[in-house]
Design a protein around this motif. Sequence first.
Motif, PDB file in Angstrom:
ATOM      1  N   GLU A 185       6.417   8.521 -13.911  1.00  0.00           N
ATOM      2  CA  GLU A 185       6.859   9.607 -14.787  1.00  0.00           C
ATOM      3  C   GLU A 185       5.771   9.973 -15.794  1.00  0.00           C
ATOM      4  O   GLU A 185       5.529  11.161 -16.066  1.00  0.00           O
ATOM      5  N   HIS A 186       5.125   8.949 -16.334  1.00  0.00           N
ATOM      6  CA  HIS A 186       4.056   9.185 -17.312  1.00  0.00           C
ATOM      7  C   HIS A 186       2.890   9.946 -16.681  1.00  0.00           C
ATOM      8  O   HIS A 186       2.394  10.927 -17.252  1.00  0.00           O
ATOM      9  N   LEU A 187       2.462   9.524 -15.483  1.00  0.00           N
ATOM     10  CA  LEU A 187       1.325  10.169 -14.838  1.00  0.00           C
ATOM     11  C   LEU A 187       1.680  11.583 -14.373  1.00  0.00           C
ATOM     12  O   LEU A 187       0.841  12.492 -14.469  1.00  0.00           O
ATOM     13  N   ASN A 188       2.884  11.775 -13.890  1.00  0.00           N
ATOM     14  CA  ASN A 188       3.301  13.127 -13.485  1.00  0.00           C
ATOM     15  C   ASN A 188       3.273  14.081 -14.675  1.00  0.00           C
ATOM     16  O   ASN A 188       2.834  15.228 -14.563  1.00  0.00           O
ATOM     17  N   GLU A 189       3.720  13.589 -15.821  1.00  0.00           N
ATOM     18  CA  GLU A 189       3.727  14.425 -17.012  1.00  0.00           C
ATOM     19  C   GLU A 189       2.315  14.672 -17.527  1.00  0.00           C
ATOM     20  O   GLU A 189       1.961  15.787 -17.914  1.00  0.00           O
ATOM     21  N   LYS A 190       1.501  13.630 -17.481  1.00  0.00           N
ATOM     22  CA  LYS A 190       0.144  13.728 -18.032  1.00  0.00           C
ATOM     23  C   LYS A 190      -0.751  14.618 -17.172  1.00  0.00           C
ATOM     24  O   LYS A 190      -1.556  15.403 -17.696  1.00  0.00           O
ATOM     25  N   TYR A 191      -0.620  14.497 -15.846  1.00  0.00           N
ATOM     26  CA  TYR A 191      -1.524  15.218 -14.949  1.00  0.00           C
ATOM     27  C   TYR A 191      -0.844  16.368 -14.225  1.00  0.00           C
ATOM     28  O   TYR A 191      -1.469  16.998 -13.366  1.00  0.00           O
ATOM     29  N   HIS A 192       0.428  16.588 -14.548  1.00  0.00           N
ATOM     30  CA  HIS A 192       1.185  17.668 -13.882  1.00  0.00           C
ATOM     31  C   HIS A 192       1.059  17.536 -12.370  1.00  0.00           C
ATOM     32  O   HIS A 192       0.843  18.507 -11.651  1.00  0.00           O
ATOM     33  N   ALA A 193       1.190  16.261 -11.904  1.00  0.00           N
ATOM     34  CA  ALA A 193       0.986  15.974 -10.464  1.00  0.00           C
ATOM     35  C   ALA A 193       2.151  16.492  -9.627  1.00  0.00           C
ATOM     36  O   ALA A 193       3.268  16.599 -10.101  1.00  0.00           O
ATOM     37  N   PHE A 218       0.843  -1.195   0.000  1.00  0.00           N
ATOM     38  CA  PHE A 218       0.000   0.000   0.000  1.00  0.00           C
ATOM     39  C   PHE A 218       0.883   1.251   0.000  1.00  0.00           C
ATOM     40  O   PHE A 218       0.703   2.168   0.798  1.00  0.00           O
ATOM     41  N   GLU A 219       1.826   1.273  -0.927  1.00  0.00           N
ATOM     42  CA  GLU A 219       2.790   2.375  -1.001  1.00  0.00           C
ATOM     43  C   GLU A 219       2.281   3.462  -1.958  1.00  0.00           C
ATOM     44  O   GLU A 219       2.061   3.199  -3.149  1.00  0.00           O
ATOM     45  N   TYR A 220       2.109   4.667  -1.443  1.00  0.00           N
ATOM     46  CA  TYR A 220       1.730   5.786  -2.304  1.00  0.00           C
ATOM     47  C   TYR A 220       2.917   6.188  -3.178  1.00  0.00           C
ATOM     48  O   TYR A 220       3.993   6.492  -2.675  1.00  0.00           O
ATOM     49  N   ILE A 221       2.696   6.200  -4.476  1.00  0.00           N
ATOM     50  CA  ILE A 221       3.715   6.664  -5.413  1.00  0.00           C
ATOM     51  C   ILE A 221       3.443   8.114  -5.799  1.00  0.00           C
ATOM     52  O   ILE A 221       4.342   8.943  -5.845  1.00  0.00           O
ATOM     53  N   ILE A 222       2.167   8.413  -6.061  1.00  0.00           N
ATOM     54  CA  ILE A 222       1.713   9.794  -6.298  1.00  0.00           C
ATOM     55  C   ILE A 222       0.453  10.010  -5.470  1.00  0.00           C
ATOM     56  O   ILE A 222      -0.443   9.162  -5.463  1.00  0.00           O
ATOM     57  N   LYS A 223       0.384  11.144  -4.796  1.00  0.00           N
ATOM     58  CA  LYS A 223      -0.808  11.470  -4.017  1.00  0.00           C
ATOM     59  C   LYS A 223      -1.080  12.958  -4.211  1.00  0.00           C
ATOM     60  O   LYS A 223      -0.544  13.804  -3.507  1.00  0.00           O
ATOM     61  N   SER A 224      -1.894  13.279  -5.217  1.00  0.00           N
ATOM     62  CA  SER A 224      -2.206  14.671  -5.518  1.00  0.00           C
ATOM     63  C   SER A 224      -3.705  14.809  -5.742  1.00  0.00           C
ATOM     64  O   SER A 224      -4.437  13.819  -5.769  1.00  0.00           O
ATOM     65  N   GLU A 225      -4.156  16.014  -5.917  1.00  0.00           N
ATOM     66  CA  GLU A 225      -5.580  16.246  -6.158  1.00  0.00           C
ATOM     67  C   GLU A 225      -6.014  15.688  -7.504  1.00  0.00           C
ATOM     68  O   GLU A 225      -7.169  15.302  -7.683  1.00  0.00           O
ATOM     69  N   LYS A 226      -5.078  15.604  -8.452  1.00  0.00           N
ATOM     70  CA  LYS A 226      -5.425  15.177  -9.810  1.00  0.00           C
ATOM     71  C   LYS A 226      -5.348  13.671 -10.012  1.00  0.00           C
ATOM     72  O   LYS A 226      -6.116  13.105 -10.791  1.00  0.00           O
ATOM     73  N   ILE A 227      -4.401  13.015  -9.324  1.00  0.00           N
ATOM     74  CA  ILE A 227      -4.206  11.582  -9.552  1.00  0.00           C
ATOM     75  C   ILE A 227      -3.634  10.927  -8.300  1.00  0.00           C
ATOM     76  O   ILE A 227      -2.778  11.499  -7.624  1.00  0.00           O
ATOM     77  N   ILE A 228      -4.144   9.737  -7.995  1.00  0.00           N
ATOM     78  CA  ILE A 228      -3.608   8.903  -6.916  1.00  0.00           C
ATOM     79  C   ILE A 228      -3.001   7.660  -7.561  1.00  0.00           C
ATOM     80  O   ILE A 228      -3.646   6.995  -8.374  1.00  0.00           O
ATOM     81  N   PHE A 229      -1.750   7.339  -7.208  1.00  0.00           N
ATOM     82  CA  PHE A 229      -1.090   6.139  -7.719  1.00  0.00           C
ATOM     83  C   PHE A 229      -0.507   5.372  -6.532  1.00  0.00           C
ATOM     84  O   PHE A 229       0.305   5.883  -5.780  1.00  0.00           O
ATOM     85  N   VAL A 230      -0.979   4.117  -6.371  1.00  0.00           N
ATOM     86  CA  VAL A 230      -0.568   3.268  -5.258  1.00  0.00           C
ATOM     87  C   VAL A 230       0.003   1.975  -5.828  1.00  0.00           C
ATOM     88  O   VAL A 230      -0.490   1.439  -6.822  1.00  0.00           O
ATOM     89  N   ASP A 231       1.047   1.462  -5.168  1.00  0.00           N
ATOM     90  CA  ASP A 231       1.669   0.200  -5.576  1.00  0.00           C
ATOM     91  C   ASP A 231       1.540  -0.804  -4.451  1.00  0.00           C
ATOM     92  O   ASP A 231       1.741  -0.466  -3.275  1.00  0.00           O
ATOM     93  N   ASP A 232       1.204  -2.068  -4.778  1.00  0.00           N
ATOM     94  CA  ASP A 232       1.033  -3.084  -3.743  1.00  0.00           C
ATOM     95  C   ASP A 232       1.482  -4.449  -4.252  1.00  0.00           C
ATOM     96  O   ASP A 232       1.300  -4.794  -5.430  1.00  0.00           O
ATOM     97  N   TYR A 233       2.050  -5.229  -3.338  1.00  0.00           N
ATOM     98  CA  TYR A 233       2.643  -6.537  -3.631  1.00  0.00           C
ATOM     99  C   TYR A 233       1.604  -7.659  -3.697  1.00  0.00           C
ATOM    100  O   TYR A 233       1.954  -8.813  -3.971  1.00  0.00           O
TER     101      TYR A 233
END
Length: 464
Positions: free
Chosen positions: A456-464, A323-338
Amino acid sequence: MKLDKYHNVYFIGIGGIGMSALARWFNHNGFAVSGYDRTPTSLTNKLIEEGIAIHFDDDVANIPDAVKQNKEESLIIITPAIPKHQKELNYFKDNGFELFKRSQVLGMISSEFHLVAVAGTHGKTTTSSMIAHLLKHAGRDITAFLGGIATNYESNYIANQNKDGKSIAVVEADEFDRSFLTLHPDVAVVTSADADHLDIYGDKTQLEDSFKAFIKQVKASGKLFINEKIAKELVSDDYNRSAHTYGINRGQFFASNITMCNGFFEFNYCDEQCNINNLMLGVPGFHNVENATVAIAVALDLGLSPEEVRAGIESYRGVKRRFEYIIKSEKIIFVDDYAHHPTEIESFLKSLKFMYPDKKVTAIFQPHLFTRTRDFVDGFAESLDLADEVILLDIYPAREEPIEGVTSKIIYDKMQTEKVLINKEELLNHLENENYEVIATIGAGDIDKLVEPIKEHLNEKYHA
C-alpha cells in the motif's frame, strides 16, 4: 494402523502449514475435524469457512465432547511447536489418549497411495507443488500435501477423487525433527542437503545421515531423483535402487540454454530419451528452473507426455512467498520470498540481480531463529551482500528463547553492502524517506504481515 477406526480428528496447532493440509484431507474424507491454535490467521479463517471447528483459547472446555468421550475413535495430532505446558496437550496425556505427530499421520495416509516424496533443506515446497500441478493439469488423480499455498489452487492441499489405490500422493518430506523418516516413497526427490536445523542435528554430518536414511527408505521398485551437486555425498555405492541425477547443465536430467523472456525464464529440458525445447516457466529464478527440471523428470517417469509437460509448466503460477511478485510496474518492483537460509537468499538475490541488472536492489530481511542466526552468521552476511542495500530487522524467535549475544547486529557487523538496522515498527517510516527501484522482503517469520502495508505504501508513493 488403519485410519478408518477413527471418527474424530483433533489437531493441536491446526493453523500450521503442514497441519492444516492434513486437516483438509480428513475433512474432505468425511471425518469430524476440529482443533486449537494460538492465534487466528488467514489460513485458520479458511479452514473455518470449510467447516472445521477451531478455537484459539487454550481451554480443555473447548475440546468437543465427542473427542473427550470417545478415546478409541479420536485421533489426536500434535505439532512439535506446541509448548509442554499447554493445557489441552496435558489433558490428552493425563487421560491416556494416544498422541501422533503430523509426520506419523502423513506416513499413514501416504501408504495408501503411489507416493512421490520431495525432500531437501530448500526447494522442496516449490518442487512438490510443480510435480503436483503437472500431474493435476494433465488430468491425473492425485492428492497433495504442500508446505505452502500453491497459487494455482489457492491451497496447500489438493484432493484426490478416487480411493482405488491408483491415485498418486505428492508430499513435502520435511527433514525437521527427522519427520520424513515416516515415509516410504515410490518416487523420492532430494533437492538439497545444506547444513540447517543444527539445533536438532548438531552438525551437518548428522543431517546428511538423516537424508541417507530417507533415501534408503525408497521402495525396492522405486526411483530416486537427486540433485547432481549432492549425489556423491548422499548416495552410497551399494544403493540398490534406481538413482538419477539432475541439475542445470549437469546430471542425467538437465536444463540448458536458459534465457530471459518478458521477465520469465525460458529453457530446454534434456535427458537421454527426451528433449523439450523452449519451455516458458511462469515463475522466475535459476533455482526454479532447477526445480522445474526434476519436476519434469518425475512427471515424464509417471507417464506424462512432452505436450502435457509443456502445458503444465507454462500454466504453473508458483507458491505464495516463493519469488512472488507483489508489485510489477515500470516505477517499482516489489517481490516477496520465504528464503531464510543463506543458500536460499543467495539463489534468490542472484536471480533478482540477473533479471534487473541495471536497477538498485533493496532487500528487507528478517532473520528466523536465534540458533540459525548464530550458526550461519557469516553465510547470512555474505549472501545479503549481493543486494545493493539491506534493511535488517530483528530476529523472529518462533519456538526459541533468546540467546545471549545473538541479535541481528551480529549479521549487520559482518556485512559490507549499504545497510541499516531497524525494528519492524520503524520500517514504513524508513521507506518513506528513501527511493527504491527493486525491493524484496525476505524471511520465514512474520515479515509476511508487512507485505500488504509495504504494498500500500509503495503503490501510494510511486502511483504503481
